[in-house]
Scaffold this motif. Structure first.
Motif, mmCIF file in Angstrom:
data_model
loop_
_atom_site.group_PDB
_atom_site.id
_atom_site.type_symbol
_atom_site.label_atom_id
_atom_site.label_comp_id
_atom_site.label_asym_id
_atom_site.label_seq_id
_atom_site.Cartn_x
_atom_site.Cartn_y
_atom_site.Cartn_z
ATOM 1 N N ASN A 1 -3.216 4.370 -6.841
ATOM 2 C CA ASN A 1 -1.927 4.381 -7.527
ATOM 3 C C ASN A 1 -1.988 5.125 -8.853
ATOM 4 N N ALA A 2 -3.167 5.235 -9.440
ATOM 5 C CA ALA A 2 -3.315 5.933 -10.727
ATOM 6 C C ALA A 2 -2.929 7.401 -10.633
ATOM 7 N N ALA A 3 -2.957 7.963 -9.408
ATOM 8 C CA ALA A 3 -2.595 9.377 -9.228
ATOM 9 C C ALA A 3 -1.090 9.590 -9.150
ATOM 10 N N GLU A 4 -0.307 8.504 -9.102
ATOM 11 C CA GLU A 4 1.146 8.620 -8.979
ATOM 12 C C GLU A 4 1.796 8.740 -10.358
ATOM 13 N N ARG A 5 3.069 9.097 -10.370
ATOM 14 C CA ARG A 5 3.784 9.216 -11.639
ATOM 15 C C ARG A 5 4.046 7.821 -12.230
ATOM 16 N N ALA B 1 0.833 -1.211 0.000
ATOM 17 C CA ALA B 1 0.000 0.000 0.000
ATOM 18 C C ALA B 1 0.862 1.254 0.000
ATOM 19 N N ARG B 2 1.983 1.223 0.710
ATOM 20 C CA ARG B 2 2.891 2.372 0.726
ATOM 21 C C ARG B 2 3.495 2.595 -0.663
ATOM 22 N N THR B 3 3.754 1.515 -1.389
ATOM 23 C CA THR B 3 4.244 1.663 -2.764
ATOM 24 C C THR B 3 3.156 2.261 -3.646
ATOM 25 N N ALA B 4 1.927 1.774 -3.478
ATOM 26 C CA ALA B 4 0.810 2.277 -4.290
ATOM 27 C C ALA B 4 0.584 3.759 -4.069
ATOM 28 N N MET B 5 0.676 4.202 -2.810
ATOM 29 C CA MET B 5 0.441 5.611 -2.470
ATOM 30 C C MET B 5 1.763 6.247 -2.037
ATOM 31 N N HIS B 6 2.711 6.247 -2.955
ATOM 32 C CA HIS B 6 4.071 6.701 -2.644
ATOM 33 C C HIS B 6 4.120 8.152 -2.171
ATOM 34 N N THR C 1 14.017 2.353 -3.315
ATOM 35 C CA THR C 1 15.245 3.127 -3.523
ATOM 36 C C THR C 1 15.212 3.867 -4.855
ATOM 37 N N ARG C 2 14.748 3.181 -5.905
ATOM 38 C CA ARG C 2 14.676 3.831 -7.226
ATOM 39 C C ARG C 2 13.692 4.998 -7.219
ATOM 40 N N ALA C 3 12.540 4.793 -6.560
ATOM 41 C CA ALA C 3 11.543 5.872 -6.503
ATOM 42 C C ALA C 3 12.081 7.073 -5.729
ATOM 43 N N VAL C 4 12.774 6.812 -4.616
ATOM 44 C CA VAL C 4 13.318 7.914 -3.809
ATOM 45 C C VAL C 4 14.476 8.590 -4.536
ATOM 46 N N LYS D 1 4.333 1.690 -12.337
ATOM 47 C CA LYS D 1 4.953 0.451 -12.817
ATOM 48 C C LYS D 1 5.514 -0.376 -11.663
ATOM 49 N N ALA D 2 6.125 0.296 -10.695
ATOM 50 C CA ALA D 2 6.683 -0.408 -9.532
ATOM 51 C C ALA D 2 5.582 -1.106 -8.743
ATOM 52 N N PHE D 3 4.470 -0.406 -8.523
ATOM 53 C CA PHE D 3 3.358 -1.008 -7.799
ATOM 54 C C PHE D 3 2.824 -2.231 -8.531
#
Length: 250
Positions: free
Chosen positions: A161-165, A95-100, A229-232, A170-172
């Motif tokens: 997750n659709a609201a994220e970049r 869930a944290r990945t989905a709502m990064h 790590t890649r997202a951050v 893709k990561a989610f």
């Protein structure tokens, strides 16, 4: 190979996996720190579970059935205690990945965790039951809760997750497909294993579950940690709000 071999392999593999995840996890931001702790503690719990089972403290012997050909079976209670803690943690991490960019819908996460706990508790009841009608009713309820978990991941979390970049989306999706793909094998193993139809020998059933556990907790944990790590890295490069540095004591 004996059942004990697979139990000790699970214990050693989980311990090594926990060390690897904690070493790989960076702590530049609160996001990385939290995700590293979540994915690092999962195999630590599992290592304790496998140690208990390997030393004979994590199982009980259930009596033989009415058929003369029936034999007593070992029921691994520690496995279900492990899953009660680790699967919700894995869902929180997903869930944290989905709502990064921020945990926006807490109710969805609670719904996921609640459905997951129902799935585990009813699977425990399935394994403990001796009356066929009761056993398979519990199995059906557990599978229904499993479908609710799928709905939460692929409908509700994906909506958020659709609201994220694009890279976070893709990561989610990678994480969700990998984790749920592995999880789909568990009910099949329970169905054909000693707690279900008894088509697998105890050693084979333990081997399959141990390999699934190592995949879902260690391989997935490493994968999810690297995705974070890649997202951050991109957050820091772009100076987004998610890249707020972790405060450390002076």
């Amino acid at each position: 190979m004996t059942p004990q071999f697979w139990l000790w392999l699970g214990c050693a593999g989980m311990a090594a996996g926990a060390a690897a995840i904690l070493l790989l996890a960076k702590r530049r931001t609160p996001t990385e720190e939290a995700d590293g702790i979540i994915h690092g503690i999962v195999p630590i719990i599992a290592a304790c579970s496998y140690f208990a089972m390997a030393t004979g403290q994590g199982s009980i012997t259930l009596p033989a059935g009415p058929d003369a050909a029936d034999v007593a079976r070992q029921f691994y209670v520690a496995r279900y205690i492990d899953w009660t803690f680790t699967t919700p943690l894995l869902l929180v991490g997903l869930a944290r990945t989905a709502m990064h960019s921020g945990m926006r819908r807490q109710a969805v996460v609670w719904g996921l965790v609640g459905s997951d706990l129902i799935m585990i508790v009813t699977a425990l009841a399935f394994g403990l039951s001796e009356v066929a009608a009761v056993k398979w009713t519990w199995f059906a309820i557990s599978c229904g809760a499993f479908l609710a978990v799928f709905y939460g991941i692929f409908v509700q979390l994906r909506e958020e997750n659709a609201a994220e970049r694009a890279d976070v989306r893709k990561a989610f999706l990678r994480n969700a497909v990998f984790l749920t793909g592995v999880w789909c094998a568990y009910p099949v193993v329970l169905l054909v294993g000693q707690d279900g139809l008894g088509l697998l020998s105890p050693a084979v059933a333990l081997a399959v579950v141990a390999l699934l556990d190592l995949t879902a907790k260690v391989a997935y944990g490493i994968m999810a940690t690297m995705e974070t790590t890649r997202a951050v890295d991109r957050d820091l490069a772009e100076g987004t709000a998610a890249a707020k540095p972790l405060r450390r004591a002076a």
